[in-house]
Scaffold this motif. Sequence first.
Motif, PDB file in Angstrom:
ATOM      1  N   THR A   1       1.487  -1.318  -0.196  1.00 58.35           N
ATOM      2  CA  THR A   1       0.303  -0.257   0.175  1.00 58.35           C
ATOM      3  C   THR A   1       0.587   1.021   0.018  1.00 58.35           C
ATOM      4  OG1 THR A   1      -1.244  -0.687   1.231  1.00 58.35           O
ATOM      5  CG2 THR A   1      -2.351   1.211   1.023  1.00 58.35           C
TER       6      THR A   1
ATOM      7  N   VAL B   1      -3.081   0.452  -4.057  1.00 58.83           N
ATOM      8  CA  VAL B   1      -3.325  -0.811  -3.308  1.00 58.83           C
ATOM      9  C   VAL B   1      -2.190  -2.727  -4.432  1.00 58.83           C
ATOM     10  CG1 VAL B   1      -3.944  -2.682  -2.410  1.00 58.83           C
ATOM     11  CG2 VAL B   1      -4.772  -0.691  -1.622  1.00 58.83           C
TER      12      VAL B   1
ATOM     13  N   GLN C   1      -6.476  -7.201  -2.414  1.00 62.38           N
ATOM     14  CA  GLN C   1      -6.010  -6.864  -1.775  1.00 62.38           C
ATOM     15  C   GLN C   1      -5.193  -7.858  -2.017  1.00 62.38           C
ATOM     16  OE1 GLN C   1      -8.014  -5.881   2.067  1.00 62.38           O
ATOM     17  NE2 GLN C   1      -7.536  -3.939   1.901  1.00 62.38           N
TER      18      GLN C   1
END
Length: 686
Positions: A294, A300, A327
């Motif tokens: 990040t 991300v 993610q």
Amino acid sequence: MARVPVYQRQLSTAPISAPRIQPDIADTSGLTQGLNDATRAATQIALEERAKADTAALMSADQQLAEWKQQTLFGTDGVYTRRGGQALDITGQTLPAFDQKVSELEEGLRTPAQRERWSIIKRNQREALSNELAKYEFGQREQYYDEVAEGQRQTAIQNAKLYAGEPGQVAYNLSKLQAVEGAEAQRKGLPAELAEQQRLASTSRLHTAVVDQLASRDPSQARTYFLDNSLGMTGDDQLKVRTMLQPLVDRQVGTQAGVSAIGSSNAPSDRIFSSIIQAESAGRQFDARGVPLTSKAGAVGIAQVMPATGPEAAKLADLPWDQERFQHDADYNRALGQAYFTKQLNNFGSPLLAVAAYNAGPGKVQEWIKQYGDPRKGEISEAVFLDKIPYQETRDYVTNVLGQAARQHEPSFGEIAQAIDGRTDLTLTQKQYALSAAKDRLEWMKAEQKQTDDQNLEQAWNVVLQGQSYAAVPSQVWSALPAKARKDLMEYRPVTTSDPEVYYRARDLVVDGSEVNLLGMRGKLSDTDFKELTRLQQDRRQRGAEATSAIGTTDEMFKDALRTAGINPNAKAGKADAKKVASARRYVDTQIQALEQAGGKKATREQVQQVIDNAFIEGKVPGSGFLGFFSTTQHNFDRAPGEALNVTDIGQVPRLEKQQIVAALQRAGRKATDAEILRLFNEANQ
């Protein structure tokens, strides 16, 4: 012989002097009979003469009529010279003329017998002529109609060929052709089977013409048309078209496959996005702690997509939005980033603007376009636009990404060949075409890239050679340069003396006709040598081998001497032999220049050979070894100024100098031993 009347015979036999005797009544009956016979004979003669005259007149008229007919039918502008449409009313034009000619000839016939006989002749002649004319006219009429029909066929076929790519036009001309065939069949009264054969032959001609036309532009389209219309073609035409189309289709399909294999393996947009991934995350989804990577701004993953942009990017990628995968799934994150970049590339139509938008946002890029100008419209160059971007981070980002993309590994032919060979939808022939096309495409790409690299390198060197720092080279140009070129530019310092290895190696390549990147050697060439080599290369390009023939001849002699001495004439820079080549070159060039300056003219081949032979003489140089205590074996071109070279091998003495020494010893009455020759030679060459 004509008959002689009785009375004439009687008179002719009577004696002239005989007295005239009065006959009696009984004797007069014989005389009367004789007179009657004479009258009948004369009448008969007259009748015969009249009959002859009538016959002669009729024969003359008949002969004249025959001559007229001959001229009318076969003359220069006769009936049989008229073809097709010109002969359609030939009967109606010729018979009136015949009647007029008959009337003219009839005026010369006086007697009823002549006229009666003439009426029979003219009737027979007219009937025969009429039949002949009708037959000829019918044949010409049929030929004319056949020609008209063929003309209509050809017009329909040519129009269909002209508009081969327009199905509506082809169908229209096909219907016209079929109408022609229907009319022809009806005119000739053809049976249905024969009429169908002729219709098929004509439509086959049209379809073949359309396929030929399409094949010249798009063989695959031609094949589709053929498959759709093959039932309307004859068997022979189908075979011919298949035979003609197959290699064309194979070539087209194979060529497209070859080009596509290169494009799909390393498309420019893919290379750019791969560079973006490296710039954004170095190809990582997680940091060193195993936590999703990040940025400070909150971007991300591997593609560094902002969470707020994620749902939009997922929609662009035709994927459902998934926070967890965003993610933790590198492939998912990358797909979102690539979809978002593709949108910027489509919107801006410029890799530079698209990369800038990926980093700084599309809104900022739009602001800069309004403020500085639009490079897509030529209002400002991309290089200047890049330099005007106010964010240093974005400038560096764009420079690095585009530079890395430009320097990325191009696909090798082996990789492309492997991809092509693995395709199951291609025939063996198509794969061969694909391999050939891929090879040609790769060579073209390399040539294009080389040209671009040369232009960038020239532009960069122009900046540095004008006295500016390498930092003044435009960012876009600098980023596209290979690492070695950037290093050479950064380390460049003007030199007054060229590196001899570099100089002579470059000159050898130019003389051989090789294309030399002199700019890449700029840092090791003096201005004088660089200009000389540049001029020599340009001259070689324009005039070919003739421009460097003199140097080439000397070079061959020199290379022969190198090989004899066991030195590699093509040694790479930095190698021991390369240093020897450069040293020998310098020695030979210096000696030849001095010789030419002293003589005021170009050195002859013999003089050049003598200089080269002298350069490669090998001997001992006293004091050249360790701490000056030893002697080393060197060539003449190796020794330093002031050093002596003692030749101990008689074979090292050049032939011409040896002959001169021997002659001098003989003149002095001394014996020419090897030791004496070597002593005198060494004395003369110290």
